[in-house]
Scaffold this active site. Structure first.
Site, mmCIF file in Angstrom:
data_model
loop_
_atom_site.group_PDB
_atom_site.id
_atom_site.type_symbol
_atom_site.label_atom_id
_atom_site.label_comp_id
_atom_site.label_asym_id
_atom_site.label_seq_id
_atom_site.Cartn_x
_atom_site.Cartn_y
_atom_site.Cartn_z
ATOM 1 N N GLU A 178 -63.944 22.617 1.879
ATOM 2 C CA GLU A 178 -63.301 21.311 2.002
ATOM 3 C C GLU A 178 -63.518 20.852 3.453
ATOM 4 O O GLU A 178 -64.615 20.542 3.840
ATOM 5 C CB GLU A 178 -61.824 21.460 1.621
ATOM 6 C CG GLU A 178 -61.092 20.173 1.435
ATOM 7 C CD GLU A 178 -59.600 20.431 1.305
ATOM 8 O OE1 GLU A 178 -59.090 21.351 1.972
ATOM 9 O OE2 GLU A 178 -58.929 19.723 0.537
ATOM 10 N N HIS A 180 -58.917 32.022 -7.598
ATOM 11 C CA HIS A 180 -58.227 31.259 -6.553
ATOM 12 C C HIS A 180 -57.375 32.169 -5.680
ATOM 13 O O HIS A 180 -56.622 32.996 -6.194
ATOM 14 C CB HIS A 180 -57.329 30.183 -7.203
ATOM 15 C CG HIS A 180 -56.710 29.256 -6.195
ATOM 16 N ND1 HIS A 180 -55.370 28.978 -6.155
ATOM 17 C CD2 HIS A 180 -57.262 28.561 -5.179
ATOM 18 C CE1 HIS A 180 -55.129 28.137 -5.152
ATOM 19 N NE2 HIS A 180 -56.252 27.874 -4.552
ATOM 20 N N HIS A 181 -57.542 32.035 -4.381
ATOM 21 C CA HIS A 181 -56.715 32.755 -3.401
ATOM 22 C C HIS A 181 -56.113 31.754 -2.431
ATOM 23 O O HIS A 181 -56.774 31.360 -1.466
ATOM 24 C CB HIS A 181 -57.562 33.730 -2.569
ATOM 25 C CG HIS A 181 -58.084 34.901 -3.334
ATOM 26 N ND1 HIS A 181 -59.164 35.642 -2.894
ATOM 27 C CD2 HIS A 181 -57.690 35.485 -4.489
ATOM 28 C CE1 HIS A 181 -59.410 36.632 -3.748
ATOM 29 N NE2 HIS A 181 -58.534 36.549 -4.733
ATOM 30 N N GLU A 182 -54.894 31.302 -2.679
ATOM 31 C CA GLU A 182 -54.208 30.472 -1.673
ATOM 32 C C GLU A 182 -53.445 31.422 -0.760
ATOM 33 O O GLU A 182 -52.653 32.243 -1.231
ATOM 34 C CB GLU A 182 -53.249 29.483 -2.344
ATOM 35 C CG GLU A 182 -52.378 28.696 -1.364
ATOM 36 C CD GLU A 182 -53.184 27.882 -0.348
ATOM 37 O OE1 GLU A 182 -53.938 27.004 -0.770
ATOM 38 O OE2 GLU A 182 -53.076 28.160 0.872
ATOM 39 N N HIS A 237 -61.124 26.193 1.108
ATOM 40 C CA HIS A 237 -60.342 24.996 1.456
ATOM 41 C C HIS A 237 -59.560 25.273 2.739
ATOM 42 O O HIS A 237 -59.244 26.417 3.036
ATOM 43 C CB HIS A 237 -59.426 24.592 0.307
ATOM 44 C CG HIS A 237 -60.160 23.786 -0.725
ATOM 45 N ND1 HIS A 237 -59.754 22.563 -1.158
ATOM 46 C CD2 HIS A 237 -61.329 24.040 -1.363
ATOM 47 C CE1 HIS A 237 -60.615 22.090 -2.040
ATOM 48 N NE2 HIS A 237 -61.586 22.964 -2.196
ATOM 49 N N GLU A 238 -59.271 24.200 3.470
ATOM 50 C CA GLU A 238 -58.682 24.314 4.808
ATOM 51 C C GLU A 238 -59.487 25.324 5.626
ATOM 52 O O GLU A 238 -58.951 26.285 6.190
ATOM 53 C CB GLU A 238 -57.200 24.730 4.755
ATOM 54 C CG GLU A 238 -56.317 23.743 4.047
ATOM 55 C CD GLU A 238 -56.430 23.844 2.531
ATOM 56 O OE1 GLU A 238 -56.532 24.962 2.023
ATOM 57 O OE2 GLU A 238 -56.463 22.802 1.851
ATOM 58 N N GLU A 269 -58.132 17.096 8.081
ATOM 59 C CA GLU A 269 -57.856 16.194 6.956
ATOM 60 C C GLU A 269 -57.225 14.882 7.421
ATOM 61 O O GLU A 269 -56.039 14.626 7.210
ATOM 62 C CB GLU A 269 -57.012 16.934 5.914
ATOM 63 C CG GLU A 269 -57.778 18.136 5.363
ATOM 64 C CD GLU A 269 -56.991 18.982 4.375
ATOM 65 O OE1 GLU A 269 -55.985 18.498 3.821
ATOM 66 O OE2 GLU A 269 -57.383 20.146 4.162
ATOM 67 N N GLU A 303 -57.698 15.114 -3.461
ATOM 68 C CA GLU A 303 -56.274 15.437 -3.637
ATOM 69 C C GLU A 303 -55.358 14.398 -2.975
ATOM 70 O O GLU A 303 -54.262 14.133 -3.457
ATOM 71 C CB GLU A 303 -55.967 16.832 -3.099
ATOM 72 C CG GLU A 303 -56.286 17.001 -1.617
ATOM 73 C CD GLU A 303 -56.009 18.405 -1.091
ATOM 74 O OE1 GLU A 303 -55.493 19.238 -1.834
ATOM 75 O OE2 GLU A 303 -56.326 18.659 0.081
HETATM 76 C C1 NOJ Z 1 -55.030 22.689 -0.833
HETATM 77 C C2 NOJ Z 1 -56.356 22.592 -1.524
HETATM 78 O O1 NOJ Z 1 -57.179 21.663 -0.879
HETATM 79 C C3 NOJ Z 1 -56.098 22.212 -2.962
HETATM 80 O O2 NOJ Z 1 -57.329 22.010 -3.637
HETATM 81 C C4 NOJ Z 1 -55.274 23.278 -3.619
HETATM 82 O O3 NOJ Z 1 -54.954 22.862 -4.926
HETATM 83 C C5 NOJ Z 1 -53.971 23.524 -2.861
HETATM 84 N N1 NOJ Z 1 -54.229 23.718 -1.470
HETATM 85 C C6 NOJ Z 1 -53.224 24.739 -3.393
HETATM 86 O O4 NOJ Z 1 -53.960 25.894 -3.119
HETATM 87 CA CA CA Z 2 -56.764 20.572 1.458
#
Ligand code: NOJ
Ligand code: CA
Length: 680
Positions: free
Chosen positions: A476, A377-379, A457-458, A175, A482
Site C-alpha cells: 500500500e 492476512h497478518h495485521e 500494508h502500512e 496516507e 479504503e
Molecule cells: C489497513 C489496511 O490498509 C486494510 O486493507 C486492512 O483491511 C486493515 N488495515 C485491517 O488490517
Molecule cells: Ca492502510
C-alpha cells in the site's frame, strides 16, 4: 542464470578506466542529455545536475555526520575518479514489462580529507537516460562501526517549480491527500517527490534499494534547498552500521514530460538482482476478499453477530471466486485478537489461532478443490515484537495449507511501531526507520522459505526491492480505496491522476480498485467513491500491481455485470507498458500488453474536468485488425450525480487509427484490444 539472462550477460559492455583528475568531475547519461558534476567547494563535497544544458538541481551539498567519528563534511577534496559503462537487458519474473534495459555510465569518485585517512568516502554515480542515482560507499574495517546522525545530501530546486507531495513525519505514515504547491511552500515531504520546472522538465526525487538503513524524507531549508532527513531509531541515531557499507541510492528521475517519469526503470535498475532463485511460485493474479464489508461497517473483524470471517461466508466467496475466475480469497479477521480496539491491541493478536466460527483447514481444503487459494492476512497493529515472536509459525501454518500470498498490515501511528530490544524492553520505531526496514525484509525471507509472497500494508515506501525479493509482490503506502469507505473527505477526485506520477513511480500499489457500488452509505454521505464507474475499471490498467483486488461485495458485482466483465478479464502481468499521454494530477492514459499474448489493455483516468483526447493507436502491430471493446463514460456522466452512466461498445481498429476518448468529470476509460485472427 536462465538462457536469456546468460545471453544478455554476454552482451554486457563493461569498460573500466582511470583518468587524470579534474577539479570538477562530470558524467553524462548515454544519450548525453543528463549531466552531473562533482567538486569540492571550500572543502564541502558538492554536486549539480543539468538536463539538456539547463540546471535542474543546483549546487547541492553531500556528506555524512556520525556520533563518534569525525564528520565527512568539511576539509574534503576530490582525490580519484574511475569510470565504466554498461548496457545489458534483464528479465523480470513478473512486472509492468518483461525486459528491462540497464544502460548507464558510471563515475566512482573518492572524497578525502588531506592527511586524515579516516575521513574519506566514495560516491558512486550512475547516469541513465531516464535519471540518475548516487550513493555513498564507506570502506571500513570489519570491526569498525558508524552511528550516522545526519546525512547532508541536499537537492537545490528552483522554488518556482510546481511540486506534488505528501507531508512526512506526520502520524498517518504515507496516507495523505496529495498537495500541489510551488516548491517554496513545501515543508517536510515524502518521496517520490515530483516537480515540474518552468520549462516543462519533470523531476522525481526518491531512493532505490533501501536496505539496512533508514528511509529519508525531504525537509526544506532556505530557498528551495531540500535536505534529506533520516528517520531516527529509539536511541536518536538514524543508522548503525559495522564494516564497509553503502547507503541506498539517492535518485532523481528526469524527463521532458510527465509521461517520461511513468515509464522509467531507474529504481529497478539500481536494485540488486533476484536473491531468491527459483520464484516460479510467485504468482500475479486477482483476488476478492472478506474486506470491504468491514470497511463500510456491514461486517466486523472481531467476533460477534456480524463477524465477517466465518467459514460459511468464506466458502461462498471461494465459490464465487471459482465461478468468475479469481485466483484467491483474502480473509481478514479470522484469527483471534481483533476484539475491542484492535488498532491499539497489537500485543494480543494470534497469527495461528482461529475464531470459533472459522475452520481454517476446511476453508483451505475447499479452496484446493475449487482451484482458489486462501489469501492470508497478518495485521500486526504495529506490534513488531508480537509478530516477530510468531512469524515463523504463522508462515509455516499458511505454507502447509497452500497459501501462496499473505497480506500484512502495520496500522500504528508513524513512529509508534513497537519492538523488543535485546533486554526485552519495548522500543518505538518509525515505519521508515532502519529497524522496520530490516523487519520488512525478514518477513520476506521468512515467507520465501514457505514459498509465500507478501503484500504489505502500512509499509515503508517502495524502493524497488521487488527485483531482489520477487516475493514482495505489492504494497500500500498511499491513500487507497479504503478511504472511500470511511474517510471524510474521501480520496480527492484527482487522486488517481496524481498517484500515477507520484506514488506509482516507486513501484506497485495494492490500491484495491473495482468498487461498483460507489455510494455504499447512500447519496448524501460524504464518504463515497468520487469517480465514475468507468474509472474504477480503468484503475486496473492505470495503477500497476501484479496482484489486484476486485474489492467490492460479490452481490454488487452481480448487480453490475457489464462492469464486472472487464474486472474479470483484465490481467495483472504485462509484456510491456506505455504511458501514452498525461499531466500530473490532471489525467493519464496508459496501454499495457498482456504478458505472453498479443492483446493490449488501455486505461485512462481524469480529474474533475471532462476531457476529449485523441489517442493514436501506434503501438498496435501493423497490418493486423483488432477488436476494440471499451467501457467509457457517457456524455452526461459525472462522478457526483451520474457516475454509473457508462457506455460499453466495440469496433474494429488498426494501427494508424486514433481513439477518440471521452472522460466525464471524475471519469475514466477502459478498453481491451484483441487481435482478430483471420481464418485461412
Ligand atoms: C489497513 C489496511 O490498509 C486494510 O486493507 C486492512 O483491511 C486493515 N488495515 C485491517 O488490517
Ligand atoms: Ca492502510
Amino acid at each position: 542464470m536462465n538462457k536469456i539472462a546468460g545471453a544478455v550477460y554476454l552482451l554486457a559492455l563493461l569498460i573500466t578506466y582511470a583518468e587524470p583528475l579534474a577539479a570538477r568531475e562530470t558524467v553524462s547519461s548515454p544519450d548525453g542529455r543528463l549531466k552531473l558534476s562533482l567538486w569540492s567547494e571550500r572543502g564541502t563535497p558538492h554536486y549539480r545536475v543539468e538536463f539538456r544544458g539547463r540546471e535542474v538541481v543546483g549546487d547541492s551539498p553531500l556528506g555524512l555526520v556520525f556520533r563518534d567519528a569525525p564528520a565527512l563534511d568539511t576539509g574534503m577534496g576530490l582525490v580519484s575518479a574511475e569510470r565504466r559503462s554498461r548496457d545489458v537487458e534483464w528479465e523480470q519474473p513478473w512486472g509492468e514489462r518483461r525486459l528491462v534495459r540497464d544502460h548507464h555510465n558510471e563515475l566512482l569518485v573518492s572524497f578525502a580529507a588531506a592527511g586524515d585517512d579516516s575521513r574519506a568516502f566514495d560516491l558512486r554515480v550512475r547516469m541513465f537516460d531516464d535519471g540518475l542515482g548516487f550513493r555513498y560507499e564507506l570502506p571500513l574495517e570489519e570491526t569498525e562501526s558508524r552511528a550516522i546522525t545526519r546525512e547532508l545530501t541536499g537537492f537545490q530546486l528552483d522554488t518556482r517549480g510546481l511540486a506534488w507531495w505528501i507531508p512526512a513525519a506526520e502520524w498517518n505514515r504515507y496516507e495523505y491527500t496529495y498537495q500541489n504547491t510551488p516548491v517554496a511552500a513545501v515543508g517536510r515531504a515524502h518521496t517520490p517527490f515530483t516537480v515540474r520546472l518552468a520549462d516543462g522538465t519533470h523531476l522525481a526525487i526518491h531512493e532505490a534499494a533501501l536496505v539496512d538503513y533508514s528511509g529519508f524524507y525531504l525537509q526544506q531549508g532556505r530557498w528551495g534547498m531540500l535536505h534529506t532527513h533520516l528517520a531516527p531509531g529509539p536511541d536518536g541515531i538514524a543508522v548503525h552500521r559495522q564494516g564497509s557499507f553503502h547507503t541506498p541510492w539517492r535518485t532523481i528521475q528526469v524527463a521532458d514530460k510527465a509521461t517520461g517519469l511513468v515509464v522509467s526503470d531507474l529504481i529497478l535498475n539500481l536494485n540488486e538482482p533476484n536473491k531468491l532463485g527459483d520464484v516460479s511460485w510467485v504468482e500475479p493474479g486477482k483476488y476478492i476478499g472478506i474486506w470491504w464489508g468491514m470497511h463500510i461497517g456491514q461486517l466486523t473483524w472481531g467476533s460477534g453477530p456480524r463477524h465477517g470471517a466465518t467459514t460459511k461466508r468464506t466458502l461462498a466467496y471461494m465459490d464465487f471466486a471459482a465461478e468468475h475466475g479469481f485466483d484467491g480469497v483474502l480473509v481478514e479477521g479470522w484469527n483471534t485478537g481483533w476484539d475491542g480496539n484492535w488498532l491499539a491491541n497489537g500485543a494480543v493478536f494470534s497469527f495461528t489461532e482461529a475464531y470459533a466460527d472459522f475452520d481454517l483447514e476446511a476453508v483451505a481444503k475447499h479452496g484446493a478443490r475449487r482451484g482458489v487459494k486462501l489469501v492470508g492476512h497478518h495485521e500486526t497493529s504495529g506490534h513488531l515484537g508480537n509478530y516477530e515472536a510468531q512469524m515463523e509459525d504463522a508462515f509455516a501454518l499458511y505454507g502447509r495449507l497452500g497459501v501462496a500470498q499473505v497480506k500484512t498490515g502495520y496500522v500504528a501511528d508513524a513512529g509508534e511501531l513497537l519492538r523488543f530490544d535485546e533486554k526485552g524492553v519495548v522500543r518505538r520505531e518509525w515505519h521508515y526507520g532502519q529497524y522496520a526496514v530490516n523487519h520488512f525484509v525478514r518477513v520476506l525471507e521468512t515467507a520465501a522459505k514457505h514459498r509465500i509472497a507478501v503484500n504489505t500494508h502500512e509499509p515503508v515506501k517502495d524502493t524497488g526491492l521487488r527485483r531482489t525479493y520477487p516475493n514482495w509482490l505489492t504494497r500500500e503506502g498511499a491513500r487507497g480505496q479504503e478511504y472511500n469507505a470511511w474517510a471524510t473527505p474521501p480520496n480527492a477526485v484527482d487522486h488517481m491522476a496524481t498517484l500515477v506520477f507520484t506514488r506509482m513511480l516507486a513501484g506497485p500499489m495494492d490500491f484495491t480498485p473495482g468498487i461498483v457500488d460507489l455510494m455504499p452509505h447512500g447519496p448524501k454521505a460524504e464518504s463515497r467513491v468520487a469517480t465514475t464507474l468507468a474509472r474504477q475499471l480503468a484503475a486496473y490498467v492505470v495503477l500497476y500491481s501484479p496482484v489486484h483486488m476486485a474489492a467490492d461485495l460479490p452481490a454488487n458485482y452481480e448487480a453490475r455485470p457489464r462492469a464486472f466483465e472487464f474486472i474479470k478479464q483484465v490481467p495483472t502481468d504485462w509484456e510491456q507498458s506505455l504511458a501514452l499521454a498525461g499531466q500530473v494530477g490532471d489525467f493519464a492514459v496508459l496501454a499495457r500488453q498482456e504478458r505472453g499474448s498479443r492483446r493490449w489493455y488501455l486505461g485512462a483516468v481524469s480529474d474533475d474536468v471532462s476531457r476529449r483526447l485523441d489517442v493514436p493507436l501506434d503501438f498496435l502491430e501493423r497490418g493486423r485488425e483488432y477488436r476494440l471493446q471499451w467501457w467509457g463514460d457517457a456524455e452526461d456522466a459525472h462522478w457526483r450525480d451520474k457516475p454509473y452512466a457508462m457506455i460499453v461498445s466495440e469496433r474494429v481498429v488498426r494501427q494508424g487509427d486514433a481513439l477518440q476518448l471521452f472522460m466525464a468529470p471524475g471519469g475514466g476509460y477502459a478498453a481491451v484490444l484483441t487481435p482478430i485472427t483471420t481464418t485461412p
